[in-house]
Design a protein around this motif. Structure first.
Motif, PDB file in Angstrom:
ATOM      1  N   SER A  93       0.835  -1.198   0.000  1.00 10.95           N
ATOM      2  CA  SER A  93       0.000   0.000   0.000  1.00 10.95           C
ATOM      3  C   SER A  93       0.875   1.255   0.000  1.00 10.95           C
ATOM      4  CB  SER A  93      -0.920  -0.027   1.230  1.00 10.95           C
ATOM      5  OG  SER A  93      -1.814   1.057   1.219  1.00 10.95           O
ATOM      6  N   HIS A  94       1.981   1.204   0.732  1.00 14.46           N
ATOM      7  CA  HIS A  94       2.919   2.336   0.765  1.00 14.46           C
ATOM      8  C   HIS A  94       3.492   2.605  -0.629  1.00 14.46           C
ATOM      9  CE1 HIS A  94       6.078   5.003   2.205  1.00 14.46           C
ATOM     10  NE2 HIS A  94       7.011   4.185   1.752  1.00 14.46           N
ATOM     11  N   VAL A  95       3.904   1.554  -1.309  1.00 10.84           N
ATOM     12  CA  VAL A  95       4.454   1.710  -2.668  1.00 10.84           C
ATOM     13  C   VAL A  95       3.374   2.227  -3.621  1.00 10.84           C
ATOM     14  CG1 VAL A  95       5.319   0.404  -4.666  1.00 10.84           C
ATOM     15  CG2 VAL A  95       6.355   0.078  -2.404  1.00 10.84           C
ATOM     16  N   LEU A  96       2.170   1.673  -3.504  1.00 14.33           N
ATOM     17  CA  LEU A  96       1.067   2.142  -4.361  1.00 14.33           C
ATOM     18  C   LEU A  96       0.735   3.604  -4.082  1.00 14.33           C
ATOM     19  CD1 LEU A  96      -1.427  -0.869  -4.335  1.00 14.33           C
ATOM     20  CD2 LEU A  96      -0.154  -0.004  -6.301  1.00 14.33           C
ATOM     21  N   ALA A  97       0.812   4.011  -2.819  1.00 15.36           N
ATOM     22  CA  ALA A  97       0.533   5.416  -2.484  1.00 15.36           C
ATOM     23  C   ALA A  97       1.555   6.323  -3.160  1.00 15.36           C
ATOM     24  CB  ALA A  97       0.544   5.614  -0.971  1.00 15.36           C
ATOM     25  N   MET A  98       2.833   5.927  -3.133  1.00 11.81           N
ATOM     26  CA  MET A  98       3.858   6.731  -3.815  1.00 11.81           C
ATOM     27  C   MET A  98       3.605   6.766  -5.318  1.00 11.81           C
ATOM     28  SD  MET A  98       7.414   6.062  -1.719  1.00 11.81           S
ATOM     29  CE  MET A  98       7.523   4.279  -1.847  1.00 11.81           C
ATOM     30  N   ALA A  99       3.276   5.619  -5.887  1.00  8.10           N
ATOM     31  CA  ALA A  99       3.010   5.562  -7.331  1.00  8.10           C
ATOM     32  C   ALA A  99       1.810   6.435  -7.704  1.00  8.10           C
ATOM     33  CB  ALA A  99       2.776   4.116  -7.768  1.00  8.10           C
ATOM     34  N   THR A 100       0.769   6.411  -6.870  1.00  9.67           N
ATOM     35  CA  THR A 100      -0.434   7.161  -7.248  1.00  9.67           C
ATOM     36  C   THR A 100      -0.309   8.666  -6.975  1.00  9.67           C
ATOM     37  OG1 THR A 100      -1.565   6.445  -5.213  1.00  9.67           O
ATOM     38  CG2 THR A 100      -2.059   5.228  -7.226  1.00  9.67           C
ATOM     39  N   ILE A 101       0.607   9.068  -6.082  1.00  8.26           N
ATOM     40  CA  ILE A 101       0.870  10.511  -5.984  1.00  8.26           C
ATOM     41  C   ILE A 101       1.307  11.009  -7.366  1.00  8.26           C
ATOM     42  CG2 ILE A 101       2.519  12.239  -5.123  1.00  8.26           C
ATOM     43  CD1 ILE A 101       2.329  11.044  -2.394  1.00  8.26           C
ATOM     44  N   ILE A 102       2.142  10.225  -8.019  1.00  6.91           N
ATOM     45  CA  ILE A 102       2.586  10.623  -9.368  1.00  6.91           C
ATOM     46  C   ILE A 102       1.481  10.400 -10.402  1.00  6.91           C
ATOM     47  CG2 ILE A 102       4.262  10.195 -11.206  1.00  6.91           C
ATOM     48  CD1 ILE A 102       6.150   9.245  -8.839  1.00  6.91           C
ATOM     49  N   ALA A 143       5.089  16.190  -1.375  1.00  3.55           N
ATOM     50  CA  ALA A 143       4.399  15.111  -0.654  1.00  3.55           C
ATOM     51  C   ALA A 143       5.152  13.794  -0.799  1.00  3.55           C
ATOM     52  CB  ALA A 143       2.978  14.965  -1.182  1.00  3.55           C
ATOM     53  N   LEU A 144       5.603  13.519  -2.005  1.00  4.56           N
ATOM     54  CA  LEU A 144       6.272  12.243  -2.266  1.00  4.56           C
ATOM     55  C   LEU A 144       7.584  12.141  -1.493  1.00  4.56           C
ATOM     56  CD1 LEU A 144       6.262   9.598  -3.862  1.00  4.56           C
ATOM     57  CD2 LEU A 144       7.363  10.808  -5.758  1.00  4.56           C
ATOM     58  N   GLU A 145       8.337  13.220  -1.460  1.00  4.95           N
ATOM     59  CA  GLU A 145       9.613  13.223  -0.729  1.00  4.95           C
ATOM     60  C   GLU A 145       9.382  12.863   0.750  1.00  4.95           C
ATOM     61  OE1 GLU A 145      12.717  13.540  -1.833  1.00  4.95           O
ATOM     62  OE2 GLU A 145      13.659  13.625   0.153  1.00  4.95           O
ATOM     63  N   LYS A 146       8.348  13.481   1.339  1.00  3.68           N
ATOM     64  CA  LYS A 146       8.055  13.203   2.754  1.00  3.68           C
ATOM     65  C   LYS A 146       7.573  11.769   2.960  1.00  3.68           C
ATOM     66  CE  LYS A 146       6.935  17.966   3.915  1.00  3.68           C
ATOM     67  NZ  LYS A 146       5.840  18.902   3.627  1.00  3.68           N
ATOM     68  N   LEU A 147       6.739  11.311   2.060  1.00  2.00           N
ATOM     69  CA  LEU A 147       6.208   9.949   2.186  1.00  2.00           C
ATOM     70  C   LEU A 147       7.320   8.920   2.001  1.00  2.00           C
ATOM     71  CD1 LEU A 147       3.559   8.317   2.562  1.00  2.00           C
ATOM     72  CD2 LEU A 147       3.280   8.356   0.080  1.00  2.00           C
ATOM     73  N   ALA A 148       8.232   9.201   1.077  1.00  2.16           N
ATOM     74  CA  ALA A 148       9.298   8.239   0.761  1.00  2.16           C
ATOM     75  C   ALA A 148      10.349   8.153   1.872  1.00  2.16           C
ATOM     76  CB  ALA A 148       9.969   8.618  -0.556  1.00  2.16           C
ATOM     77  N   ALA A 149      10.631   9.307   2.504  1.00  2.00           N
ATOM     78  CA  ALA A 149      11.802   9.419   3.392  1.00  2.00           C
ATOM     79  C   ALA A 149      12.037   8.236   4.346  1.00  2.00           C
ATOM     80  CB  ALA A 149      11.742  10.741   4.152  1.00  2.00           C
ATOM     81  N   PRO A 150      11.015   7.807   5.116  1.00  2.45           N
ATOM     82  CA  PRO A 150      11.322   6.797   6.130  1.00  2.45           C
ATOM     83  C   PRO A 150      11.754   5.438   5.571  1.00  2.45           C
ATOM     84  CG  PRO A 150       9.138   7.778   6.480  1.00  2.45           C
ATOM     85  CD  PRO A 150       9.605   8.229   5.146  1.00  2.45           C
ATOM     86  N   ARG A 151      11.376   5.100   4.357  1.00  2.00           N
ATOM     87  CA  ARG A 151      11.630   3.745   3.847  1.00  2.00           C
ATOM     88  C   ARG A 151      12.532   3.719   2.621  1.00  2.00           C
ATOM     89  NH1 ARG A 151       7.388   0.428   5.607  1.00  2.00           N
ATOM     90  NH2 ARG A 151       8.820  -1.261   5.114  1.00  2.00           N
ATOM     91  N   ALA A 152      12.936   4.880   2.138  1.00  2.00           N
ATOM     92  CA  ALA A 152      13.720   4.912   0.899  1.00  2.00           C
ATOM     93  C   ALA A 152      15.123   4.360   1.122  1.00  2.00           C
ATOM     94  CB  ALA A 152      13.808   6.335   0.373  1.00  2.00           C
ATOM     95  N   HIS A 187      15.594  12.218  -1.780  1.00  2.00           N
ATOM     96  CA  HIS A 187      15.243  10.805  -1.997  1.00  2.00           C
ATOM     97  C   HIS A 187      14.776  10.552  -3.431  1.00  2.00           C
ATOM     98  CE1 HIS A 187      15.044  11.161   2.436  1.00  2.00           C
ATOM     99  NE2 HIS A 187      15.646   9.991   2.358  1.00  2.00           N
ATOM    100  N   LEU A 188      14.060  11.515  -3.983  1.00  2.00           N
ATOM    101  CA  LEU A 188      13.622  11.354  -5.372  1.00  2.00           C
ATOM    102  C   LEU A 188      14.837  11.399  -6.297  1.00  2.00           C
ATOM    103  CD1 LEU A 188      10.410  13.618  -5.590  1.00  2.00           C
ATOM    104  CD2 LEU A 188      10.800  11.494  -4.345  1.00  2.00           C
ATOM    105  N   ARG A 189      15.752  12.323  -5.990  1.00  2.00           N
ATOM    106  CA  ARG A 189      16.940  12.461  -6.827  1.00  2.00           C
ATOM    107  C   ARG A 189      17.785  11.187  -6.792  1.00  2.00           C
ATOM    108  NH1 ARG A 189      19.551  17.084  -4.532  1.00  2.00           N
ATOM    109  NH2 ARG A 189      21.089  15.585  -3.791  1.00  2.00           N
ATOM    110  N   ARG A 190      17.929  10.663  -5.583  1.00  2.00           N
ATOM    111  CA  ARG A 190      18.752   9.461  -5.455  1.00  2.00           C
ATOM    112  C   ARG A 190      18.138   8.278  -6.216  1.00  2.00           C
ATOM    113  NH1 ARG A 190      20.640   6.057  -0.070  1.00  2.00           N
ATOM    114  NH2 ARG A 190      22.379   5.019  -1.100  1.00  2.00           N
ATOM    115  N   ALA A 191      16.834   8.115  -6.064  1.00  2.00           N
ATOM    116  CA  ALA A 191      16.170   7.020  -6.787  1.00  2.00           C
ATOM    117  C   ALA A 191      16.324   7.216  -8.296  1.00  2.00           C
ATOM    118  CB  ALA A 191      14.692   6.954  -6.404  1.00  2.00           C
ATOM    119  N   GLY A 192      16.203   8.453  -8.734  1.00  2.00           N
ATOM    120  CA  GLY A 192      16.364   8.753 -10.158  1.00  2.00           C
ATOM    121  C   GLY A 192      17.763   8.419 -10.652  1.00  2.00           C
TER     122      GLY A 192
END
Lengths: 212, 212
Positions: A93-102, A143-152, A187-192
């Motif tokens: 659900s966490h991954v889907l939430a990040m995907a659906t923000i985009i 929003a995505l950066e904050k949501l991603a932070a704890p688990r990225a 976190h977005l930059r690093r994943a990219g």
């Protein structure tokens, strides 16, 4: 001719997601270009295949699948590793939430049909349109950066690519085209950056697709 | 106090979807109102819980889940019947495609923050804003009607509710508010009528939620 046909356009974010997904799963496919800039998605021939007239559309296993998230779900259900989402329901659900923000909160506001409406029907200036674009990217990325932070990790969820990265990478490509700075989103930059070095993501890049 | 808390707003389409999902699964929940009209989603207290400041947010099983489709996925993975999506991968993809036409191609263009941007920042008239609203609903409903036609029954996919209907019903409610005629969409209309008579859908209706 290959059995799997992707109706594709190099700059479509949604098609870019599906190219990444096909590459991750190691599914060989034929790309069939639908020239969105020239309006080919409105041709009756294409609309007979896909009434919405969008790309991507994937012909696979005798089915015609539309909508990028629905196509990726099919690939994940029918093809082998790597999985696009974790097994644990809360992680999933966490991954889907990040995907659906985009996929729900950023991309739909900024795709070609919307930008055309803003400039054509609403007669807004290029600057106003670009500011619209950047506004919604910033809101979503905040929003995505904050949501991603704890688990990225090296990707948005740990150290393996998921559906969230599949959605992120095309959005980062577009953010760059519209000069949205991404230095505030570590976190977005690093994943990219990790994705750039991953062959499945790299091979899906718009610059490597047929453009004209 | 119940263990499951939905951060909710009566008119939010995304929250309405989750209310339907909770009801379908028979999950009892406490509704905690976030007054979007009064800007309560921007309060620091709420943003500490949900950085994006959107509703819905669901507290369940020790998790805080955001994004309606991700929340519904969690409910489907952790709660019993009825399933929100069919088992067969192609059928599942078809249902997800219908759901995402609404969740990605219609709703994001027409929610409150967008309408506020159109009227505030862009200083567009009420009529221009309403025409924007209706335009994207019509485009999406046109596509959805065609996609649904071959497999629709009393609901959008056969005769049992799926994720597609969970997304459709709040969108029909909003279409009605903005006077979008739906007589040209017989399958959408029929699914909406069937849902009206279904207790899980009926109990989630905005008119039955706390409004003030």
């Amino acid at each position: 001719m290959r059995d799997v046909i992707l109706h594709d356009y190099f700059r479509s974010s949604a098609a870019y997601r599906v190219r990444i997904g096909l590459n991750l799963k190691g599914v060989a496919y034929e790309s069939c270009k639908v020239d969105l800039a020239a309006g080919a998605q409105k041709d009756e021939t294409y609309k007979a295949l896909n009434p919405q007239g969008f790309v991507p559309m994937l012909e696979i296993d005798g089915h015609r699948l539309t909508q990028s998230l629905a196509i990726l779900d099919y690939l994940d259900a029918t093809r082998g590793d790597p999985p696009f989402v974790p097994d644990d329901p809360a992680d999933r659900s966490h991954v889907l939430a990040m995907a659906t923000i985009i996929a729900c909160d950023i991309h739909p506001l900024n795709n070609l049909r919307i930008l055309k409406y803003l400039k054509g029907k609403l007669e807004l200036s290029e600057d106003t349109k670009d500011e619209w674009y950047r506004h919604w990217v910033r809101e979503g990325f905040d929003a995505l950066e904050k949501l991603a932070a704890p688990r990225a990790g090296t990707f948005l969820f740990g150290d393996a690519p998921t559906l969230a990265d599949i959605c992120l990478v095309p959005q980062l490509y577009n953010a760059r085209r519209f000069s949205v700075p991404i230095h505030d989103y570590p976190h977005l930059r690093r994943a990219g950056e990790t994705a750039c070095a991953h062959p499945a993501f790299a091979a899906a890049h718009p610059d490597l697709q047929e453009q004209h």
